[in-house]
Design an enzyme around this catalytic site. Structure first.
Site, PDB file in Angstrom:
ATOM      1  N   ASP A  40     -49.519 -48.322  48.502  1.00  0.00           N
ATOM      2  CA  ASP A  40     -50.140 -49.376  49.318  1.00  0.00           C
ATOM      3  C   ASP A  40     -50.155 -51.105  49.189  1.00  0.00           C
ATOM      4  OD1 ASP A  40     -52.286 -49.729  51.537  1.00  0.00           O
ATOM      5  OD2 ASP A  40     -53.322 -50.587  50.043  1.00  0.00           O
TER       6      ASP A  40
ATOM      7  N   ARG B 256     -51.852 -53.381  42.719  1.00  0.00           N
ATOM      8  CA  ARG B 256     -50.929 -54.496  43.032  1.00  0.00           C
ATOM      9  C   ARG B 256     -49.666 -54.307  42.920  1.00  0.00           C
ATOM     10  NH1 ARG B 256     -54.801 -55.864  45.471  1.00  0.00           N
ATOM     11  NH2 ARG B 256     -56.041 -57.859  44.959  1.00  0.00           N
TER      12      ARG B 256
ATOM     13  N   HIS C 111     -51.145 -52.421  52.493  1.00  0.00           N
ATOM     14  CA  HIS C 111     -52.400 -52.768  51.868  1.00  0.00           C
ATOM     15  C   HIS C 111     -53.585 -52.820  52.522  1.00  0.00           C
ATOM     16  CE1 HIS C 111     -53.324 -55.947  48.529  1.00  0.00           C
ATOM     17  NE2 HIS C 111     -54.531 -55.216  48.970  1.00  0.00           N
TER      18      HIS C 111
ATOM     19  N   GLU D  32     -45.000 -58.276  48.959  1.00  0.00           N
ATOM     20  CA  GLU D  32     -45.754 -57.967  50.218  1.00  0.00           C
ATOM     21  C   GLU D  32     -46.066 -59.295  50.858  1.00  0.00           C
ATOM     22  OE1 GLU D  32     -49.092 -55.607  48.656  1.00  0.00           O
ATOM     23  OE2 GLU D  32     -50.345 -57.630  49.392  1.00  0.00           O
TER      24      GLU D  32
HETATM   25  P1  NAD Z   1     -62.218 -52.912  37.753  1.00  0.00           P
HETATM   26  O1  NAD Z   1     -62.059 -54.302  36.937  1.00  0.00           O
HETATM   27  O2  NAD Z   1     -63.425 -52.254  38.001  1.00  0.00           O
HETATM   28  O3  NAD Z   1     -61.157 -52.046  36.862  1.00  0.00           O
HETATM   29  C1  NAD Z   1     -60.015 -52.211  36.293  1.00  0.00           C
HETATM   30  C2  NAD Z   1     -59.750 -51.460  35.052  1.00  0.00           C
HETATM   31  O4  NAD Z   1     -58.379 -51.483  34.510  1.00  0.00           O
HETATM   32  C3  NAD Z   1     -60.664 -51.878  33.940  1.00  0.00           C
HETATM   33  O5  NAD Z   1     -61.419 -50.552  33.375  1.00  0.00           O
HETATM   34  C4  NAD Z   1     -59.851 -52.535  33.006  1.00  0.00           C
HETATM   35  O6  NAD Z   1     -60.318 -52.086  31.593  1.00  0.00           O
HETATM   36  C5  NAD Z   1     -58.452 -51.714  33.072  1.00  0.00           C
HETATM   37  N1  NAD Z   1     -57.429 -52.490  32.514  1.00  0.00           N
HETATM   38  C6  NAD Z   1     -57.204 -53.665  32.299  1.00  0.00           C
HETATM   39  N2  NAD Z   1     -56.005 -53.853  31.518  1.00  0.00           N
HETATM   40  C7  NAD Z   1     -55.365 -52.730  31.532  1.00  0.00           C
HETATM   41  C8  NAD Z   1     -54.248 -52.161  30.978  1.00  0.00           C
HETATM   42  N3  NAD Z   1     -53.321 -53.045  30.475  1.00  0.00           N
HETATM   43  N4  NAD Z   1     -54.112 -50.957  30.996  1.00  0.00           N
HETATM   44  C9  NAD Z   1     -54.871 -50.168  31.634  1.00  0.00           C
HETATM   45  N5  NAD Z   1     -55.956 -50.292  32.106  1.00  0.00           N
HETATM   46  C10 NAD Z   1     -56.482 -51.675  31.971  1.00  0.00           C
HETATM   47  O7  NAD Z   1     -61.308 -52.989  39.145  1.00  0.00           O
HETATM   48  P2  NAD Z   1     -61.270 -52.041  40.297  1.00  0.00           P
HETATM   49  O8  NAD Z   1     -62.394 -52.693  41.257  1.00  0.00           O
HETATM   50  O9  NAD Z   1     -61.318 -50.739  39.886  1.00  0.00           O
HETATM   51  O10 NAD Z   1     -59.947 -52.534  40.963  1.00  0.00           O
HETATM   52  C11 NAD Z   1     -58.667 -51.971  40.243  1.00  0.00           C
HETATM   53  C12 NAD Z   1     -57.523 -52.891  40.975  1.00  0.00           C
HETATM   54  O11 NAD Z   1     -57.334 -52.519  42.521  1.00  0.00           O
HETATM   55  C13 NAD Z   1     -57.879 -54.224  41.185  1.00  0.00           C
HETATM   56  O12 NAD Z   1     -57.400 -55.170  40.249  1.00  0.00           O
HETATM   57  C14 NAD Z   1     -57.018 -54.668  42.498  1.00  0.00           C
HETATM   58  O13 NAD Z   1     -55.667 -55.299  42.029  1.00  0.00           O
HETATM   59  C15 NAD Z   1     -56.908 -53.205  43.293  1.00  0.00           C
HETATM   60  N6  NAD Z   1     -57.307 -53.432  44.510  1.00  0.00           N
HETATM   61  C16 NAD Z   1     -56.748 -52.833  45.707  1.00  0.00           C
HETATM   62  C17 NAD Z   1     -57.003 -52.909  47.042  1.00  0.00           C
HETATM   63  C18 NAD Z   1     -56.258 -52.678  48.109  1.00  0.00           C
HETATM   64  O14 NAD Z   1     -56.858 -52.806  49.037  1.00  0.00           O
HETATM   65  N7  NAD Z   1     -55.040 -51.956  47.851  1.00  0.00           N
HETATM   66  C19 NAD Z   1     -58.514 -53.270  47.166  1.00  0.00           C
HETATM   67  C20 NAD Z   1     -59.084 -53.727  45.966  1.00  0.00           C
HETATM   68  C21 NAD Z   1     -58.709 -53.560  44.808  1.00  0.00           C
END
Ligand code: NAD
Length: 331
Positions: free
Chosen positions: A258, A234, A295, A263
């Protein structure tokens, strides 16, 4: 159930309609983003379906509730754009798509790393101009490099698995270590340790108050000179001004994005015939070692099928009065 689908693109309509054939919801496809001003378009609907740049703040949610909306069905995993506390107060149920294709985002992350390292974006443009010089295109072997993964959930873990196959050394920072990553040999370290040892830093944690501007002047100062920074998570995880300073000083050697903090005013639309007013974004585009995609990390057929399927299943569950498996709860 009548559902107003905001921020609809042709691909959203195609995949949602396909997933709806058996379910028979009344889907009203709307191109505008959901904002306070566009709530009126959801008149008569019981649910709204929204994407990442729709604005679900307290005022918009209050307006939707007053119009009789009961359900907010997000077509995304992230819900940082929704005031969940307000939604709960208003009795609105918010559901999301917790996982659709973590492979899509992880693979795009690898794409950014490879393209930046081997300057593929520059080589592509050069060759088309008949310029076959290799000056400035030198890369490095990924094999043996240390990659720091911040957030080892679904996407971070798959990114780690792919990078392991490249022969990278992996360190990670996450408050809840992941057993799959540990089995892979990922070493969990503190954030300062990760920043000071990683040749590549890749962000995969959610945007929450704790992680807002996680990458700032102070944390950039802790990184190795010439570090590659990748953000497919994000935009607001990064303080853009601090990153621009890091690029200017050479502290940051490569930047792959990305997502971008502002955005919402740009991505998913065609502004090629207008003058973009966002000076920070335009400054980022002037660096040869910056690669930005709009994105699109999630954007695969597999992910779109999965998003559509889960979104409609979420809506059906709510309509049938069943417990919503993918409900977002206020903390
Ligand atoms: P997820 O919930 O499986 O994993 C997130 C991880 O981050 C967890 O292990 C959590 O413990 C950890 N976390 C939380 N707070 C933290 C901190 N302060 N420091 C370090 N780690 C921390 O989520 P995911 O499915 O792996 O997705 C991750 C992120 O990717 C989402 O939050 C979303 O914003 C982003 N995303 C982007 C796109 C894109 O198209 N660019 C698509 C999907 C998701």
């Amino acid at each position: 159930m009548k559902v107003a689908v905001f921020s609809t693109k042709s691909y959203d309509q195609e995949f949602l309609e396909a997933a709806n054939t058996e379910r028979g919801h009344e889907l009203v496809f709307l191109e505008p983003r959901l904002t306070l001003e566009t709530c009126v378009l959801a008149a008569g609907a019981q649910a709204v379906c929204a994407f990442v740049n729709d604005k679900l703040d307290a005022k918009t949610l209050s307006q939707l509730a007053s119009q009789g909306i009961k359900l907010i069905a997000l077509r995304s995993a992230g819900f940082n754009h929704v005031d969940i506390t307000k939604a709960t107060q208003l009795g609105l149920t918010v559901v999301r798509v917790p996982a659709y294709s973590p492979y899509a985002v992880a693979e795009h992350t690898i794409g950014l790393i490879l393209a930046l390292n081997r300057r593929i974006h520059r080589a592509y443009a050069r060759i088309r101009e008949g310029n076959f010089s290799l000056e400035g295109l030198i890369g490095f072997d990924l094999h043996g490099k240390t990659v720091g993964i911040i957030g080892t959930g679904k996407i971070g873990t798959i990114t780690a698995q792919i990078l392991k196959a490249f022969g990278c050394k992996l360190v990670a920072y996450d408050k809840s270590p992941n057993s799959d990553c540990q089995a892979l040999g990922v070493e969990y370290v503190s954030l300062p340790q990760l920043l000071s040892t990683a040749d590549i830093v890749s962000l995969h944690c959610p945007l929450i108050p704790d992680t807002h501007h996680l990458i700032n002047a102070e944390t950039i100062a802790q990184m190795k000179t010439g570090v590659m920074l990748i953000n497919t998570s994000r935009g607001a995880l990064i303080d853009t001004k601090a990153v621009i300073n890091g690029l200017k000083s050479g502290k940051i050697g490569y930047l792959g994005l990305d997502v971008y903090e502002q955005e919402g005013d740009l991505f998913f639309e065609d502004f090629s015939n207008t003058v973009i007013q966002d000076d920070l974004f335009e400054r980022l585009l002037t660096f040869p070692n910056v690669l930005i995609t709009g994105h699109q990390a999630f954007f695969t057929v597999n992910a779109l099928e999965s998003i559509a399927e889960t979104t409609l299943a979420n809506i059906s569950e709510f309509e049938q009065g069943k417990p919503c498996q993918n409900q977002v709860q206020a903390e």
